[in-house]
Design an enzyme around this catalytic site. Sequence first.
Site, mmCIF file in Angstrom:
data_model
loop_
_atom_site.group_PDB
_atom_site.id
_atom_site.type_symbol
_atom_site.label_atom_id
_atom_site.label_comp_id
_atom_site.label_asym_id
_atom_site.label_seq_id
_atom_site.Cartn_x
_atom_site.Cartn_y
_atom_site.Cartn_z
ATOM 1 N N LYS A 56 0.797 -1.240 0.000
ATOM 2 C CA LYS A 56 0.000 0.000 0.000
ATOM 3 C C LYS A 56 0.830 1.291 0.000
ATOM 4 O O LYS A 56 0.351 2.348 0.386
ATOM 5 C CB LYS A 56 -1.008 0.060 1.178
ATOM 6 C CG LYS A 56 -1.848 -1.154 1.374
ATOM 7 C CD LYS A 56 -2.359 -1.777 0.128
ATOM 8 C CE LYS A 56 -3.456 -0.998 -0.560
ATOM 9 N NZ LYS A 56 -3.895 -1.734 -1.800
ATOM 10 N N GLY A 58 2.295 2.467 -2.870
ATOM 11 C CA GLY A 58 2.329 3.090 -4.202
ATOM 12 C C GLY A 58 2.797 2.157 -5.309
ATOM 13 O O GLY A 58 3.227 2.616 -6.371
ATOM 14 N N TRP A 61 0.814 2.537 -8.618
ATOM 15 C CA TRP A 61 1.154 3.824 -9.227
ATOM 16 C C TRP A 61 2.478 3.715 -9.987
ATOM 17 O O TRP A 61 2.575 4.074 -11.170
ATOM 18 C CB TRP A 61 1.230 4.875 -8.114
ATOM 19 C CG TRP A 61 1.221 6.292 -8.560
ATOM 20 C CD1 TRP A 61 1.082 6.758 -9.835
ATOM 21 C CD2 TRP A 61 1.351 7.437 -7.720
ATOM 22 N NE1 TRP A 61 1.113 8.131 -9.836
ATOM 23 C CE2 TRP A 61 1.282 8.563 -8.548
ATOM 24 C CE3 TRP A 61 1.521 7.611 -6.336
ATOM 25 C CZ2 TRP A 61 1.373 9.857 -8.044
ATOM 26 C CZ3 TRP A 61 1.615 8.899 -5.840
ATOM 27 C CH2 TRP A 61 1.536 10.012 -6.682
ATOM 28 N N HIS A 117 6.725 -7.493 -2.441
ATOM 29 C CA HIS A 117 6.535 -6.661 -1.244
ATOM 30 C C HIS A 117 7.528 -7.068 -0.145
ATOM 31 O O HIS A 117 7.400 -6.625 0.993
ATOM 32 C CB HIS A 117 5.122 -6.836 -0.672
ATOM 33 C CG HIS A 117 4.047 -6.075 -1.409
ATOM 34 N ND1 HIS A 117 4.209 -4.789 -1.855
ATOM 35 C CD2 HIS A 117 2.786 -6.431 -1.750
ATOM 36 C CE1 HIS A 117 3.090 -4.384 -2.455
ATOM 37 N NE2 HIS A 117 2.213 -5.361 -2.408
ATOM 38 N N SER A 147 -4.159 3.057 4.600
ATOM 39 C CA SER A 147 -4.439 2.407 3.319
ATOM 40 C C SER A 147 -4.476 0.883 3.493
ATOM 41 O O SER A 147 -5.335 0.200 2.925
ATOM 42 C CB SER A 147 -3.357 2.810 2.309
ATOM 43 O OG SER A 147 -3.628 2.268 1.053
ATOM 44 N N PHE A 238 -4.004 10.340 -9.928
ATOM 45 C CA PHE A 238 -4.928 9.492 -9.157
ATOM 46 C C PHE A 238 -6.286 9.407 -9.859
ATOM 47 O O PHE A 238 -6.836 8.311 -10.035
ATOM 48 C CB PHE A 238 -5.087 10.052 -7.736
ATOM 49 C CG PHE A 238 -6.070 9.254 -6.923
ATOM 50 C CD1 PHE A 238 -5.718 8.024 -6.402
ATOM 51 C CD2 PHE A 238 -7.360 9.727 -6.697
ATOM 52 C CE1 PHE A 238 -6.628 7.265 -5.671
ATOM 53 C CE2 PHE A 238 -8.267 8.988 -5.968
ATOM 54 C CZ PHE A 238 -7.902 7.755 -5.448
ATOM 55 N N MET A 265 -8.539 2.037 -5.416
ATOM 56 C CA MET A 265 -8.089 3.428 -5.556
ATOM 57 C C MET A 265 -8.964 4.241 -4.609
ATOM 58 O O MET A 265 -10.060 4.680 -4.977
ATOM 59 C CB MET A 265 -8.300 3.922 -6.986
ATOM 60 C CG MET A 265 -7.420 3.252 -7.973
ATOM 61 S SD MET A 265 -5.750 3.914 -7.854
ATOM 62 C CE MET A 265 -4.915 2.731 -8.862
ATOM 63 N N GLY A 268 -5.808 8.281 -2.297
ATOM 64 C CA GLY A 268 -4.584 8.692 -2.988
ATOM 65 C C GLY A 268 -4.046 10.031 -2.511
ATOM 66 O O GLY A 268 -3.599 10.848 -3.315
HETATM 67 S S1 PPS Z 1 -0.784 -2.906 -3.237
HETATM 68 O O1 PPS Z 1 -2.053 -3.669 -3.004
HETATM 69 O O2 PPS Z 1 0.144 -3.091 -2.107
HETATM 70 O O3 PPS Z 1 -0.182 -3.186 -4.530
HETATM 71 O O4 PPS Z 1 -1.267 -1.390 -3.170
HETATM 72 P P1 PPS Z 1 -0.428 -0.127 -3.658
HETATM 73 O O5 PPS Z 1 -0.646 0.061 -5.102
HETATM 74 O O6 PPS Z 1 0.972 -0.221 -3.171
HETATM 75 O O7 PPS Z 1 -1.074 1.068 -2.845
HETATM 76 C C1 PPS Z 1 -2.384 1.528 -3.063
HETATM 77 C C2 PPS Z 1 -2.432 2.943 -2.581
HETATM 78 O O8 PPS Z 1 -1.805 3.798 -3.563
HETATM 79 C C3 PPS Z 1 -2.749 4.757 -4.001
HETATM 80 N N1 PPS Z 1 -2.528 5.102 -5.402
HETATM 81 C C4 PPS Z 1 -2.273 6.361 -5.804
HETATM 82 N N2 PPS Z 1 -2.105 7.506 -5.101
HETATM 83 C C5 PPS Z 1 -1.878 8.650 -5.809
HETATM 84 N N3 PPS Z 1 -1.835 8.683 -7.156
HETATM 85 C C6 PPS Z 1 -1.996 7.566 -7.899
HETATM 86 N N4 PPS Z 1 -1.952 7.640 -9.235
HETATM 87 C C7 PPS Z 1 -2.227 6.338 -7.211
HETATM 88 N N5 PPS Z 1 -2.425 5.046 -7.607
HETATM 89 C C8 PPS Z 1 -2.608 4.326 -6.495
HETATM 90 C C9 PPS Z 1 -4.095 4.068 -3.784
HETATM 91 O O9 PPS Z 1 -5.157 5.000 -3.837
HETATM 92 C C10 PPS Z 1 -3.864 3.474 -2.418
HETATM 93 O O10 PPS Z 1 -3.786 4.465 -1.398
HETATM 94 P P2 PPS Z 1 -5.036 4.964 -0.503
HETATM 95 O O11 PPS Z 1 -4.456 5.868 0.519
HETATM 96 O O12 PPS Z 1 -5.646 3.732 0.087
HETATM 97 O O13 PPS Z 1 -5.949 5.672 -1.451
#
Ligand code: PPS
Length: 304
Positions: A56, A58, A61, A117, A147, A238, A265, A268
């Site tokens: 969680k 990023g 992303w 991870h 998250s 996001f 999502m 973010g």
């Molecule tokens: S996982 O399941 O571990 O692969 O999840 P992961 O992708 O690492 O983390 C998910 C969180 O990243 C946020 N996220 C983003 N934030 C900002 N911009 C973009 N483009 C973006 N893409 C993914 C996602 O919303 C999760 O965070 P939270 O705080 O829960 O929204």
Amino acid sequence: MQPDSDLKDLESLSIQRCQLVDIQGVPLPKDTVDSWDEIWRFQARPDDLVICTYPKAGTTWIQEIVTMIQHQGDSEKCDEVPIERRMPFIELVLPKPFPSDLEEVKKMPSPRSLKFHLPFHLMPPSIWEQNCKVIYVARNAKDNAVSYFHFHRMNMGMPEPGNWDQFVENFIAAKVAWGSWSHHVRGWWEAKDRHPILYLFYEDMKEDLARETRKVAKFLGVELSEAVLKKIVQHTTFENMKSNPNANYSTAPSFVLNHSISPFMRKGTVGDWKDHFTVAQSERLDEVCDRELEGSGLAFRMEL
Ligand code: PPS
């Protein structure tokens, strides 16, 4: 990684919340631990690109940014394959009869991009023997915990989180899957001077996505024009990723991820922790992090 037909066949199945088992002091899902010998013996190739984060922080992303860079900003090519099948997640072993990426990855043509991870000390040694490039993303502990809590609620394969108060206790005590947040971010931070690791921060990406994307492209040895850079930044905001079915996990099996409980999502943002942590919880996590990161030089921004 799996063909659509395989996944559709699996829709009739259900999944149980996993048990955690310690491996070298790190709690991991039992099915991962049961396959540990095979994970540890994973054979990397020199041109593999590894993406690793604490869960969680990023991952999705940076995966989308990397794919856009690899395709020079061509969003159609980038999203030909949904994100959950684009890069094998090496240590995720689901109970049978679910297919495992560990098998599929052997058949993948090079160059491969791989998701992990794992904390640094549990990474399969061949990654370092082959001198693979690694991109690591770290996120401040409190937003990361929030998250992770919501992800436990919506992912039926994760352990039962309980309520926020119970979850945050487990997070502070490192009794959650993939273990201690501070050991994770510190282990990778210290490793970055010995291996080809690009260490990024979620908060920096939120602050200036173009700047951080340029860093990634440089690390990968890819030239980007300003026009292509602009396309990548636009595609990976996001809002755009949230509405993109190939980047928002809405195509993943719905019996595993229940977006009606909490969307993958979600928000973010930086600073959402303020709506979850009590003052006492915040101080206790600060105390643990300050102690465990002391002397490392690592610092996180809790707001922008
Ligand atoms: S996982 O399941 O571990 O692969 O999840 P992961 O992708 O690492 O983390 C998910 C969180 O990243 C946020 N996220 C983003 N934030 C900002 N911009 C973009 N483009 C973006 N893409 C993914 C996602 O919303 C999760 O965070 P939270 O705080 O829960 O929204």
